[in-house]
Design an enzyme around this catalytic site. Structure first.
Site, short mmCIF file in Angstrom:
data_model
loop_
_atom_site.label_atom_id
_atom_site.label_comp_id
_atom_site.label_asym_id
_atom_site.label_seq_id
_atom_site.Cartn_x
_atom_site.Cartn_y
_atom_site.Cartn_z
N ASP A 128 0.55 2.98 -3.47
CA ASP A 128 1.10 2.02 -3.89
C ASP A 128 0.06 1.03 -4.81
OD1 ASP A 128 3.83 1.18 -5.22
OD2 ASP A 128 3.21 -0.94 -4.09
N HIS A 140 8.63 8.07 -2.98
CA HIS A 140 7.22 7.76 -3.14
C HIS A 140 5.86 7.59 -1.98
CE1 HIS A 140 5.16 3.91 -5.22
NE2 HIS A 140 5.24 3.13 -4.23
#
Length: 296
Positions: free
Chosen positions: A110, A276
């Protein structure tokens, strides 16, 4: 130094580097690996990965990025330079040098992946492998934004709003925002326990943390894009491994490998069966990929 409550076998320390205090966990001997977390997590996101890397013979460093967790919050306003990925990468270079590492592998998830990308561009002599988790390049994602992406990644557009609109709105109920944010990204039941959520929330309740996070995203939408455009013809030369969640927005929206082949010379990777939060949702698959890719 004290023992980490979340990363087995790791000790916690603070290092003053690049003009600020960076909090990190470290352990192990052998080839060095730098683990960079994303939003809204801290270095604790690596709790299922870092001890296994140490056991496999690596020296592992897992910091809190500037502004996140227990690292220092730097004063920042427009044009958001203190939270440019260039400055955040400088922190990590200085940290690794302070710990005795002149060349190392970088694994970034991320926001940490975006810092890792910039680190590899600005300090190529220090990076021998690059791993990016569930991201496409920042400039690519902004240039290809459509309604579907803007809807599902709404915080990319909410957090960049002028100070102090998002800070005030999140500050009214940071726990609600944090829990909803994580719940929307994690597709594996039980991957993030209440104990871990409480640890993330501990620092997320700090208004200085929320402001720093907004500045991180504001920088990504402004000065980071300037830096990326200036380097649009440069390619990362070291091997790059891109992994993404098959159930996440990035994998469903982009040809992830191609986005990185536009930025690097040697790219490989695949989707993992998760959302994610790869380090929390698919630690066994991630560990397998890392052990096959990282230098011995």
């Amino acid at each position: 130094m004290t023992a980490s409550r979340f990363l087995d076998g790791f000790t916690l320390r603070d290092e003053t580097v690049n003009g600020l205090r960076i909090h990190c966990a470290s352990a192990g001997d052998g080839p060095p690996v730098l683990l960079l977390h994303g939003h809204p997590q801290t270095h604790v996101v690596w709790r299922k990965i870092a001890p296994g890397l140490v056991k496999a013979g690596y020296s592992v460093v897992a910091p809190d990025l500037r502004g996140y967790g227990d690292s220092e919050k730097v004063e920042s306003h427009a044009p958001h330079l203190p939270y440019s990925k260039r400055e955040m990468a400088k922190d990590q270079v200085a940290l690794m040098r302070a710990l005795g590492h002149e060349r190392f592998a970088v694994v970034g998830h991320d926001r940490g992946g975006r810092v890792a990308h910039r680190l590899a561009l600005d300090h190529p002599e220090m990076v021998d492998r690059l791993v990016v988790l569930d991201i496409a390049p920042t400039l690519t994602m902004y240039e290809r934004t459509d309604q579907a992406f803007a809807t599902r990644y709404f915080w990319w557009f909410f957090l960049i709003q002028p100070e102090d609109l998002p800070e005030r709105m999140i500050g009214r109920d940071p726990e609600y925002f944090l829990r909803r944010h994580i719940a929307g990204q994690v597709k594996t039941e039980g991957a993030v326990s209440d104990r871990i959520l409480s640890e993330y929330l501990r620092t997320y309740r700090d208004p200085a943390t929320v402001h720093a996070i907004c500045e991180d995203y504001r920088a990504a939408a402004t000065i980071d894009l300037d830096h990326d455009r200036a380097d649009c013809d440069r390619r990362i030369a070291v091997p790059l491994l891109a992994l993404w969640g098959a159930k996440g927005v990035v994998g469903e929206t982009y040809d992830v490998l191609q986005t990185w082949r536009d930025k690097a010379l040697d790219v490989r990777g695949r989707a993992l069966d998760c959302g994610h939060a790869i380090p929390e949702e698919a630690p066994e698959d991630l560990m397998s990929e890392l052990l096959a890719f990282l230098p011995r």
